[in-house]
Design a protein around this motif. Sequence first.
Motif, PDB file in Angstrom:
ATOM      1  N   LEU A  19       0.839  -1.204   0.000  1.00 20.85           N
ATOM      2  CA  LEU A  19       0.000   0.000   0.000  1.00 20.85           C
ATOM      3  C   LEU A  19       0.874   1.253   0.000  1.00 20.85           C
ATOM      4  CD1 LEU A  19      -2.778  -0.955   2.587  1.00 20.85           C
ATOM      5  CD2 LEU A  19      -3.136  -0.455   0.155  1.00 20.85           C
ATOM      6  N   THR A  20       1.955   1.221   0.772  1.00 17.13           N
ATOM      7  CA  THR A  20       2.867   2.361   0.835  1.00 17.13           C
ATOM      8  C   THR A  20       3.508   2.611  -0.531  1.00 17.13           C
ATOM      9  OG1 THR A  20       3.362   1.893   3.161  1.00 17.13           O
ATOM     10  CG2 THR A  20       4.909   3.297   1.976  1.00 17.13           C
TER      11      THR A  20
ATOM     12  N   MET B 266      -5.866   7.791   0.617  1.00 18.71           N
ATOM     13  CA  MET B 266      -5.130   6.537   0.455  1.00 18.71           C
ATOM     14  C   MET B 266      -3.983   6.472   1.452  1.00 18.71           C
ATOM     15  SD  MET B 266      -5.016   6.064  -3.709  1.00 18.71           S
ATOM     16  CE  MET B 266      -3.889   4.672  -3.592  1.00 18.71           C
ATOM     17  N   LYS B 267      -3.297   7.593   1.654  1.00 17.74           N
ATOM     18  CA  LYS B 267      -2.220   7.632   2.639  1.00 17.74           C
ATOM     19  C   LYS B 267      -2.771   7.428   4.044  1.00 17.74           C
ATOM     20  CE  LYS B 267       1.279  10.496   0.342  1.00 17.74           C
ATOM     21  NZ  LYS B 267       2.078  11.751   0.446  1.00 17.74           N
ATOM     22  N   ALA B 268      -3.896   8.087   4.326  1.00 16.13           N
ATOM     23  CA  ALA B 268      -4.504   7.961   5.643  1.00 16.13           C
ATOM     24  C   ALA B 268      -4.939   6.519   5.901  1.00 16.13           C
ATOM     25  CB  ALA B 268      -5.707   8.901   5.765  1.00 16.13           C
ATOM     26  N   LEU B 269      -5.440   5.873   4.860  1.00 13.13           N
ATOM     27  CA  LEU B 269      -5.854   4.473   4.975  1.00 13.13           C
ATOM     28  C   LEU B 269      -4.659   3.593   5.333  1.00 13.13           C
ATOM     29  CD1 LEU B 269      -7.913   2.142   4.538  1.00 13.13           C
ATOM     30  CD2 LEU B 269      -7.169   2.120   2.147  1.00 13.13           C
ATOM     31  N   GLN B 270      -3.532   3.826   4.654  1.00 10.15           N
ATOM     32  CA  GLN B 270      -2.338   3.026   4.918  1.00 10.15           C
ATOM     33  C   GLN B 270      -1.838   3.246   6.340  1.00 10.15           C
ATOM     34  OE1 GLN B 270       1.208   4.616   4.855  1.00 10.15           O
ATOM     35  NE2 GLN B 270       1.659   2.709   5.924  1.00 10.15           N
ATOM     36  N   LYS B 271      -1.846   4.486   6.803  1.00 13.60           N
ATOM     37  CA  LYS B 271      -1.384   4.780   8.159  1.00 13.60           C
ATOM     38  C   LYS B 271      -2.303   4.131   9.194  1.00 13.60           C
ATOM     39  CE  LYS B 271       2.247   7.302   7.324  1.00 13.60           C
ATOM     40  NZ  LYS B 271       3.601   6.817   7.722  1.00 13.60           N
TER      41      LYS B 271
ATOM     42  N   GLN C 130      -1.255   1.243  11.960  1.00 10.31           N
ATOM     43  CA  GLN C 130      -1.406   1.436  13.391  1.00 10.31           C
ATOM     44  C   GLN C 130      -2.369   0.437  14.025  1.00 10.31           C
ATOM     45  OE1 GLN C 130       0.284   3.527  15.390  1.00 10.31           O
ATOM     46  NE2 GLN C 130       1.515   4.218  13.673  1.00 10.31           N
ATOM     47  N   THR C 131      -3.493   0.182  13.354  1.00  9.52           N
ATOM     48  CA  THR C 131      -4.538  -0.631  13.971  1.00  9.52           C
ATOM     49  C   THR C 131      -4.445  -2.114  13.651  1.00  9.52           C
ATOM     50  OG1 THR C 131      -6.073  -0.271  12.111  1.00  9.52           O
ATOM     51  CG2 THR C 131      -6.134   1.319  13.917  1.00  9.52           C
TER      52      THR C 131
ATOM     53  N   VAL D  47     -11.209  -0.414   8.345  1.00 11.08           N
ATOM     54  CA  VAL D  47     -10.267  -0.286   7.230  1.00 11.08           C
ATOM     55  C   VAL D  47     -10.910  -0.772   5.936  1.00 11.08           C
ATOM     56  CG1 VAL D  47      -8.089  -1.136   6.275  1.00 11.08           C
ATOM     57  CG2 VAL D  47      -8.203  -0.439   8.672  1.00 11.08           C
ATOM     58  N   LYS D  48     -11.643  -1.879   6.017  1.00 15.20           N
ATOM     59  CA  LYS D  48     -12.303  -2.427   4.832  1.00 15.20           C
ATOM     60  C   LYS D  48     -13.312  -1.430   4.257  1.00 15.20           C
ATOM     61  CE  LYS D  48     -15.626  -5.511   5.228  1.00 15.20           C
ATOM     62  NZ  LYS D  48     -16.760  -4.948   4.438  1.00 15.20           N
ATOM     63  N   GLU D  49     -14.098  -0.815   5.133  1.00 12.45           N
ATOM     64  CA  GLU D  49     -15.092   0.148   4.675  1.00 12.45           C
ATOM     65  C   GLU D  49     -14.431   1.350   4.004  1.00 12.45           C
ATOM     66  OE1 GLU D  49     -17.488   1.100   8.024  1.00 12.45           O
ATOM     67  OE2 GLU D  49     -18.344  -0.921   8.196  1.00 12.45           O
ATOM     68  N   ARG D  50     -13.329   1.810   4.576  1.00 15.81           N
ATOM     69  CA  ARG D  50     -12.627   2.949   3.981  1.00 15.81           C
ATOM     70  C   ARG D  50     -12.008   2.563   2.643  1.00 15.81           C
ATOM     71  NH1 ARG D  50      -9.328   6.391   8.456  1.00 15.81           N
ATOM     72  NH2 ARG D  50      -9.126   7.717   6.607  1.00 15.81           N
ATOM     73  N   MET D  51     -11.460   1.349   2.556  1.00 13.22           N
ATOM     74  CA  MET D  51     -10.872   0.896   1.301  1.00 13.22           C
ATOM     75  C   MET D  51     -11.943   0.771   0.222  1.00 13.22           C
ATOM     76  SD  MET D  51      -8.514  -2.469   0.462  1.00 13.22           S
ATOM     77  CE  MET D  51      -7.061  -1.811   1.287  1.00 13.22           C
TER      78      MET D  51
END
Length: 244
Positions: free
Chosen positions: A105-106, A126-131, A135-136, A178-182
Amino acid sequence: KTQDTFHERLLKLISEQKTVQTKVEKLDKQYAETTEKARKEQAAAPEPPPADPKAPTPPMPKPLDGPKLDPETAKQLAELEKQLADLAKEENKNAEDAAHLNDDLTKANAEAEKLQTLPPVVAAEMKALQKTFEQTAVKAMKNLGEQFNQGADPKAEAPDLKDLKNQTDRLAKDLEGVKERMEALDNARKGLRDDLAKALQELQREMLNENGKLSERDLQELRDFIAKMREQLKDFQSKQEKLL
């Protein structure tokens, strides 16, 4: 296609983690009393005597024998330790898969930024999703694997199954987020070719809904960011055919 691959890999990871979560729930129900009893007896065990400061070479303190558990409790604790050792292997594999997905992803985000093929608001999310995933998910899975290994060690303190259950439950919830955001990002990317403005509005709605627990300041920053994006819509309309 790459985004679909990310989504498929995430779904597989969620499924594997759900297996671990279910096993932890069963262990908590089956061994809660055993671990509670063992933890109480371990807490009551005497501390090792302090070393003699006058001794020329302080001897290594002798390890104390563990608490004297009744045979049935000791047997159950040994069974639990074996199952936790197996769970540690599963969780470490999940953590490894999560780390690979995070790395990919990065790299994908870096490539998208280099080529400038995505609107800034999409690239930022996309960056926020990866971070968030790092973290989580990545760190949480690694930590769980370490705790499972510690719980499997006969010389260590008996595991806190309630805490392990809470952690696996929280991880499952975070992975769903994360899945919902993706999926929201995936839909926005797919919609860019047809209707950029509509896709960005939908992305804004999804992100604000997903980040419902953010502070007002964070939400305002996101609103301002998307507002700036609207000013760039005309420039990106001419590039729609090149968008992913």
